[in-house]
Write an enzyme that holds these catalytic residues in place. Structure first.
Site, short mmCIF file in Angstrom:
data_model
loop_
_atom_site.label_atom_id
_atom_site.label_comp_id
_atom_site.label_asym_id
_atom_site.label_seq_id
_atom_site.Cartn_x
_atom_site.Cartn_y
_atom_site.Cartn_z
CD GLU A 189 -2.68 1.33 2.50
OE1 GLU A 189 -3.33 2.37 2.71
OE2 GLU A 189 -2.72 0.34 3.24
CE LYS A 230 -4.11 -18.11 13.43
NZ LYS A 230 -3.57 -19.28 12.72
CG ASP A 273 -0.81 -16.79 12.09
OD1 ASP A 273 -1.21 -16.38 10.98
OD2 ASP A 273 -1.23 -17.83 12.62
CG HIS A 332 -3.97 7.43 -0.49
ND1 HIS A 332 -3.66 6.09 -0.51
CD2 HIS A 332 -4.04 7.78 0.81
CE1 HIS A 332 -3.57 5.63 0.73
NE2 HIS A 332 -3.79 6.64 1.56
#
Length: 567
Positions: free
Chosen positions: A246, A378, A454, A552
């Site tokens: 990004e 998660k 993770d 951006h």
């Protein structure tokens, strides 16, 4: 240049490998005409040269002694002179040219020549190599990451394609992880009919992930790593590695780090450190389930279970057990410290030992699953937001008013108002669970990927509430992030891979801390929170100043096609 062409017949016929070799043209030497190996040819010419030279010197010495004119030559002497000249020409052509080049050619020319030779030696598709003999090469890029198989690998590929050899067994059967990956990749391309030429294959140690990180690999994905900082946190400076695709993310976090540094730095507090696992067990009745709940709440029984749990690991230490009943089902949430490891496997092993021990006193207990989602791993869950999981950290800083104006291009009042309406009220309107922030998950994910954590645990690790308020007569800004469940480790899993270990080493938290077990992982958690603080500060400032879309469009809207750029 060498190019290899693989041709495969229809299913059921044997695949045969064809090789087409096109040699780059070089200046011919005398030895090129002889159908002998090069070292034999050179040996023959060396012997002939020195033999004829010795013969002529001997004959001329004898003529001098007998006062015979030197220009009177016999037939054997004439043959010897011709042989001497011929061997001298060969040896000069073979050994003398390179010597003359090193003496008379300039270094810049030699470097250009070496670069041209390296370009000529690169592998190209066989069809293009054949065409090059007649026509100039077409102005197209050569395929990248084309898998070139050895002949002995063809039978293995055919077996995988036919289904007689499982793809997952290649590493164990071949004993070569690199070769297994290459064969699996080729088999996949033949089965699917799709090309993986854009996926890198070489340059990765596939043995390092065997039985640890990823099964049945066919390549690896490239993610650029940027550095934000330095982040001044608790009196120490850290350069933050961030793996992301990004645009503006690293630059924005870097600006936040600058604002924090100019204001004297940030400070952090570790509130809790405990990984959780929650099995679900079932009893014949709710009353029996309640009996186990009451049993676990007795301090004496907890001490016994702690001894059983702690025997499973040198670093795992049971902290508490919380029990929740749903009918005749009981959910047991174990929490324990895990040293410098993230600790999921460590906790699971200890929980299994405790369940086996409880089976003696509660034989009617049926263990349904080692994980009953009361952990909760998660998944967004209020239990993690309230009770915490992993490391719970608070990080704060006071940003000076002039830094807010000059570096962040906004003012304290605008930031405070935006934080209240966006991060607090707006998130409440959306029914957010742990998402009372601007973009904490952006920074957490980038650091997780760079340091071998993770990535899926970004879900609960990004739980964060960002607070802002004016201080010092409303001149300065107090900003803080509270993150109750940062799940990180510095040993095990992806932290052992070379690239990720390098990023951990950059932060000074690589591996386990022998002097104080767990201190490296706790420090990493505070660094994550400090980086989130910087990211929140910068993004909120961009929003308050109306700079988000502009930045951006400038940094994240490149028109360049980089899909074919080589690694």
């Amino acid at each position: 240049m060498e190019a290899r062409l693989r041709s495969s017949t229809s299913k059921g016929t044997q695949h045969q490998k064809q090789q087409v070799v096109v040699k780059a043209e070089k200046p011919s030497a005398a030895s090129d005409a002889l159908p002998l190996p090069l070292y034999i040819t050179n040996t023959v010419f060396f012997v002939a040269f020195f033999s004829t030279l010795y013969f002529l010197l001997t004959r001329w010495r004898e003529k001098i002694r007998t006062s015979t004119p030197l220009n009177v030559l016999s037939f054997s002497e004439i043959l010897a002179i011709f042989a001497l000249l011929a061997t001298f020409v060969h040896l000069l052509a073979f050994f003398g040219i390179d010597f003359l080049r090193t003496v008379f050619l300039t270094p810049s020319f030699e470097e250009e020549e070496e670069e041209e030779e390296e370009e000529e030696e690169k592998l190209i598709p066989c069809g293009q190599a054949l065409d090059d003999c007649i026509l100039p090469p077409p102005a197209v890029e050569e395929p990248k990451n084309v898998v070139l198989l050895q002949e002995e690998d063809e039978d293995v590929v055919n077996s995988v394609v036919a289904g007689t050899m499982p793809s997952y067994s290649l590493e164990s059967r071949l004993g070569d992880c690199q070769r297994a990956t290459r064969i699996r990749r080729q088999a996949l391309e033949r089965i699917t009919g799709m090309s993986l030429s854009g996926l890198p294959l070489e340059g990765f140690d596939y043995g390092s992930i065997l039985g640890q990180c990823c099964e049945m690999p066919v390549g690896y994905v490239q993610i650029p790593v940027g550095i934000a900082g330095p982040l001044l946190l608790d009196g120490m400076e850290y350069s933050i590695p961030m793996a992301t695709t990004e645009g503006c993310l690293v630059a924005s976090t870097n600006r936040g780090c600058k604002a924090i540094h100019l204001s004297g730095g940030a400070s952090s507090v570790l509130l809790r450190d405990g990984m959780t696992r929650a099995p679900v067990v079932r009893f014949p009745s709710a009353k029996r389930a309640a009996h186990l709940k009451f049993f676990l709440e007795e301090p004496a029984n907890f001490d016994t279970l702690s001894l059983v749990f702690n025997q499973s690991s040198r670093f795992g230490r049971l902290q508490n057990i919380k029990a929740a009943i749903a009918g005749k089902n009981l959910y047991l949430r174990f929490s324990c410290s895990t040293g410098d490891a993230m600790g999921m496997n460590m906790v699971s092993k200890g929980v299994q030992n405790v369940l086996d021990f409880l089976q003696g006193d509660f034989p009617d207990m049926d263990v349904i699953g080692i994980s009953g989602n009361y952990c909760s791993d998660k998944k967004p869950a209020a239990v993690n937001w309230i009770e915490g999981r992993g490391k719970s950290v608070v990080c704060e800083a006071i940003i000076k008013g002039d830094v807010v104006r000059k570096v962040l291009k906004t003012n304290v009042e605008a930031l405070v108002e935006l934080n209240m309406l966006k991060n607090l009220t707006g998130s409440a309107m959306a029914g957010a669970l742990g998402g009372f922030n601007a973009h904490a998950s952006n920074i957490v994910s980038a650091i997780f990927i760079a340091t071998g954590q993770d990535p899926a645990q970004n879900i609960e690790s990004s739980h964060c509430i960002t607070m802002m308020e004016p201080v010092n007569d409303r001149k300065d800004l107090h900003v803080s992030v509270t993150m109750p469940s940062i799940e990180v480790g510095t040993v095990g899993g992806g932290t052992q891979l070379a690239s990720q270990a390098a990023c951990l080493n950059l932060l000074g938290v690589k591996g386990a801390c022998k002097e104080s077990p767990g201190s490296n992982s706790r420090m990493l958690a505070t660094i994550v929170a400090g980086s989130v603080l910087a990211g929140e500060l910068s993004l909120m400032s961009a929003l308050a100043a109306g700079q988000l879309v502009k930045s951006h469009m400038k940094y994240n809207r490149s028109n360049k096609d980089v899909s074919n750029v080589s690694s």
